[in-house]
Enzyme design. Structure first.
Site, PDB file in Angstrom:
ATOM      1  N   GLY A 111       0.777  -1.361  -0.013  1.00 38.42           N
ATOM      2  CA  GLY A 111       0.080   0.032   0.085  1.00 38.42           C
ATOM      3  C   GLY A 111       0.953   1.255  -0.090  1.00 38.42           C
ATOM      4  O   GLY A 111       2.237   1.099   0.116  1.00 38.42           O
ATOM      5  N   ASP A 168       8.670   6.049   7.660  1.00 42.27           N
ATOM      6  CA  ASP A 168       8.300   7.340   8.128  1.00 42.27           C
ATOM      7  C   ASP A 168       7.494   8.138   7.131  1.00 42.27           C
ATOM      8  O   ASP A 168       7.208   9.432   7.391  1.00 42.27           O
ATOM      9  CB  ASP A 168       9.802   8.169   8.627  1.00 42.27           C
ATOM     10  CG  ASP A 168      10.326   8.355   7.465  1.00 42.27           C
ATOM     11  OD1 ASP A 168      10.181   7.995   6.056  1.00 42.27           O
ATOM     12  OD2 ASP A 168      11.483   8.854   7.520  1.00 42.27           O
ATOM     13  N   ASP A 192       4.550  -5.258  -7.128  1.00 45.49           N
ATOM     14  CA  ASP A 192       3.896  -3.831  -6.845  1.00 45.49           C
ATOM     15  C   ASP A 192       4.485  -2.701  -7.566  1.00 45.49           C
ATOM     16  O   ASP A 192       3.967  -1.617  -7.516  1.00 45.49           O
ATOM     17  CB  ASP A 192       3.725  -3.621  -5.551  1.00 45.49           C
ATOM     18  CG  ASP A 192       5.306  -3.936  -4.838  1.00 45.49           C
ATOM     19  OD1 ASP A 192       6.147  -4.800  -5.055  1.00 45.49           O
ATOM     20  OD2 ASP A 192       5.634  -2.793  -4.272  1.00 45.49           O
ATOM     21  N   ASP A 234       8.245   3.514 -10.490  1.00 45.49           N
ATOM     22  CA  ASP A 234       9.012   3.412  -9.127  1.00 45.49           C
ATOM     23  C   ASP A 234      10.612   3.643  -9.623  1.00 45.49           C
ATOM     24  O   ASP A 234      11.310   2.411  -9.654  1.00 45.49           O
ATOM     25  CB  ASP A 234       8.846   1.997  -8.716  1.00 45.49           C
ATOM     26  CG  ASP A 234       9.126   2.246  -7.087  1.00 45.49           C
ATOM     27  OD1 ASP A 234       9.996   2.290  -6.672  1.00 45.49           O
ATOM     28  OD2 ASP A 234       8.122   2.008  -6.492  1.00 45.49           O
TER      29      ASP A 234
HETATM   30  P1  AMP Z   1       9.057   0.372  -2.948  1.00 47.07           P
HETATM   31  O1  AMP Z   1      10.226  -0.221  -2.538  1.00 47.07           O
HETATM   32  O2  AMP Z   1       9.478   1.917  -3.155  1.00 47.07           O
HETATM   33  O3  AMP Z   1       8.374  -0.228  -3.993  1.00 47.07           O
HETATM   34  O4  AMP Z   1       8.264   0.425  -1.595  1.00 47.07           O
HETATM   35  C1  AMP Z   1       7.531  -0.822  -0.997  1.00 47.07           C
HETATM   36  C2  AMP Z   1       6.692  -0.554  -0.044  1.00 47.07           C
HETATM   37  O5  AMP Z   1       7.386   0.159   1.012  1.00 47.07           O
HETATM   38  C3  AMP Z   1       5.604   0.293  -0.525  1.00 47.07           C
HETATM   39  O6  AMP Z   1       4.493  -0.122   0.208  1.00 47.07           O
HETATM   40  C4  AMP Z   1       5.821   1.942  -0.100  1.00 47.07           C
HETATM   41  O7  AMP Z   1       4.659   2.593   0.228  1.00 47.07           O
HETATM   42  C5  AMP Z   1       6.662   1.466   1.421  1.00 47.07           C
HETATM   43  N1  AMP Z   1       7.735   2.210   1.765  1.00 47.07           N
HETATM   44  C6  AMP Z   1       9.017   2.682   1.064  1.00 47.07           C
HETATM   45  N2  AMP Z   1       9.281   3.700   1.563  1.00 47.07           N
HETATM   46  C7  AMP Z   1       8.676   4.017   2.906  1.00 47.07           C
HETATM   47  C8  AMP Z   1       8.652   5.122   3.639  1.00 47.07           C
HETATM   48  N3  AMP Z   1       9.837   5.741   3.844  1.00 47.07           N
HETATM   49  N4  AMP Z   1       7.736   5.168   4.523  1.00 47.07           N
HETATM   50  C9  AMP Z   1       6.714   4.399   4.622  1.00 47.07           C
HETATM   51  N5  AMP Z   1       6.531   3.565   3.828  1.00 47.07           N
HETATM   52  C10 AMP Z   1       7.637   3.163   2.630  1.00 47.07           C
HETATM   53 MG    MG Z   2       6.989   0.726  -5.169  1.00 41.33          MG
END
Ligand code: AMP
Ligand code: MG
Length: 486
Positions: free
Chosen positions: A86, A121, A248, A258
């Site tokens: 999410g 965060d 995702d 992404d």
């Molecule tokens: P990603 O690796 O960017 O595809 O992110 C994977 C998951 O981690 C997603 O659900 C993002 O919303 C969550 N996520 C990544 N960075 C953060 C952050 N700094 N704070 C909260 N959720 C994060």
């Molecule tokens: Mg992502």
């Protein structure tokens, strides 16, 4: 200034998202507004640059008509199932319809904690914000389907990763943010109604012509497979390595999304991998088509209950759709390569000729983008990137074969060369340049970021005064690893 929001996703049932306002930041300051994109979206760029606009970009002000939500999804990360991801650091403000008639999501990234933040965060350090801005816009300028960046600000607040870093917020624009992982979420919680609603929504939004198909879910699957095959082929043709092709991070619309540990290759290396978290090289350059197919198989799996009432029949249909991927990919890749080489009509031996060139690049460690650029110049009878690149002696025999093959083309060489120069960029978002823009940004200096952004908007026009942005990195400038930096 009012934005004309029309929020179709927020009209879906409330189990698709959580209503969540962005969390304000203390001292937002504008880095940049993407003026042409703002205009495409019908947003006055001057307003976006005003205090009010900066407040919206930073998440401090929710514009009228916005219905901020954090959406739910799941996904396979590096092959491992995660049942609930999410939007953990992103908020969908809403959707607007652009001057091109297309519907676009306006999303804030780095906008604070949501119910999906888990241990995070909800914030983004400035570095990843600048990287996403530069690379997503470079991809758009190369003509590759991608999410875009509308604007970025510094937040005036620090975020803590390995070290303390200044934070930023980015406004991401995409035709939607619906991922393979979004469908996977509804399938995994056995919410068949939700799955059907989402499929209907995706079809209406991205594939309206399949609504009347005999089997719309199957037609959707086939179309997504085809779009992803074309997308990954276009990545391969510019040497783009996504770095984190989790389910995702793959959109049903077929846009790239992404920009975490992504990178463009400098020296050609089919095994190239940059991401610091990709230990096994799962998402290496040469693995991207296979991984896309793997992800699409996950998509097919989620759609099984909609493909046919008979389970066996549903599986057969899914299988056939997925098995079409390699041929679709290869056809798009081959066509892309032919354009890069300026060859028309698939002659016998073209595949070997092209592969031999790639093998030579690999063996000599030659720069992927500039080698093709130089090839275009040879055909166009121009000498521009020679300032920063020329073929090593090892290419002599191959260049003879290439000339012989070119002699079989019937069109005018100057026109063919011009087409090659319009397809083979002189400027790509090289890692060491992106890193330089980030390092200066952390010092509060965005001059190089702006210069690079403007140059990458015109990747096919070589300009000697920007030769430093075209040349490959010197040995001590080569970036070995990229970081998610989330
Ligand atoms: P990603 O690796 O960017 O595809 O992110 C994977 C998951 O981690 C997603 O659900 C993002 O919303 C969550 N996520 C990544 N960075 C953060 C952050 N700094 N704070 C909260 N959720 C994060
Ligand atoms: Mg992502």
């Amino acid at each position: 200034m009012t934005l004309q929001f029309d929020n179709s996703y927020a009209r879906l049932p409330d189990r698709f998202y959580v209503r969540q306002a962005p969390v304000p930041v203390s001292r937002p300051a504008l880095i940049r507004v993407n003026r042409p994109l703002a205009e495409l979206l019908g947003i006055d760029p001057g307003w976006l640059e005003s205090d009010e606009g900066v407040g919206v970009i930073a998440g401090n002000r929710v514009p009228d008509g916005a219905e901020p939500i954090a959406t739910v999804y799941a996904g396979h990360q590096f092959g491992s199932w995660n049942p609930r991801l999410g939007d953990g650091r992103a908020i969908l403000l809403g959707e607007v319809v652009g001057g091109d008639g297309e519907r676009y999501d306006i999303q804030l990234k780095g906008s604070g904690i949501t119910p999906f933040s888990r241990m995070g965060d909800g914030r983004a350090p400035l570095g990843p914000v600048l990287r996403e801005y530069l690379v997503s816009e470079a991809m758009a300028a190369l003509g590759i389907p991608t999410s875009r960046t509308l604007a970025a600000v510094t937040s005036g607040e620090d975020v803590y990763r390995e070290t303390r870093l200044p934070g930023g917020v980015l406004v991401r624009v995409a035709k939607s943010h619906i991922r393979i992982g979004t469908l996977q979420y509804f399938a995994s919680v056995d919410d068949l109604d939700g799955l059907e609603l989402l499929v209907e929504h995706v079809i209406a939004r991205h594939y309206p012509d399949v609504a009347d198909a005999d089997n719309p879910a199957l037609a959707l699957l086939e179309r997504v497979v085809a779009r992803q095959a074309a997308l990954v082929a276009s990545w391969q043709c510019v040497g783009f390595i996504h770095g984190v092709m989790n389910t995702d991070n793959m959109l049903l619309s077929g846009e790239t999304i992404d920009y975490g540990p992504c990178a463009f290759m400098d020296a050609y290396d089919s095994a190239a991998v940059y991401s610091s978290i990709d230990h096994g090289g799962r998402y290496a350059y040469r693995n991207q088509p296979g991984i896309a197919q793997w992800n699409l198989a996950c998509l097919a799996q989620t759609l099984l209950p909609l493909l046919d009432e008979d389970e066996k029949r549903a599986t057969e249909l899914a299988q056939a759709a997925i098995e079409a991927f390699p041929d679709l990919f290869y056809a798009a890749y081959f066509e892309g390569l032919q354009r890069k080489f300026g060859l028309t009509g698939a002659h016998d031996g073209d595949d070997t000729l092209m592969q031999d060139f790639l093998d030579l690049l690999q063996r000599t460690g030659s720069d992927f983008s500039l080698a093709f650029r130089r090839l275009g110049e040879l055909v166009a009878d121009r000498q521009e990137v020679t300032e920063v690149f020329d073929f090593a002696d090892a290419f002599a025999d191959w260049l003879e074969r290439y000339r012989a093959r070119c002699a079989q083309e019937t069109d005018d060489a100057a026109a063919r060369g011009a087409r090659m120069l319009a397809t083979n960029p002189a400027f790509i978002a090289r890692n060491h340049l992106v890193e330089k823009a980030i390092a200066q940004g952390y010092d509060g200096d965005f001059e190089f970021f702006h210069r690079l952004n403007e140059r990458l908007a015109k990747p096919f026009e070589f300009d000697l005064s920007d030769a430093d942005l075209a040349r490959p990195p010197a040995p001590d400038e080569v970036v070995q690893q990229t970081f998610c930096g989330t």
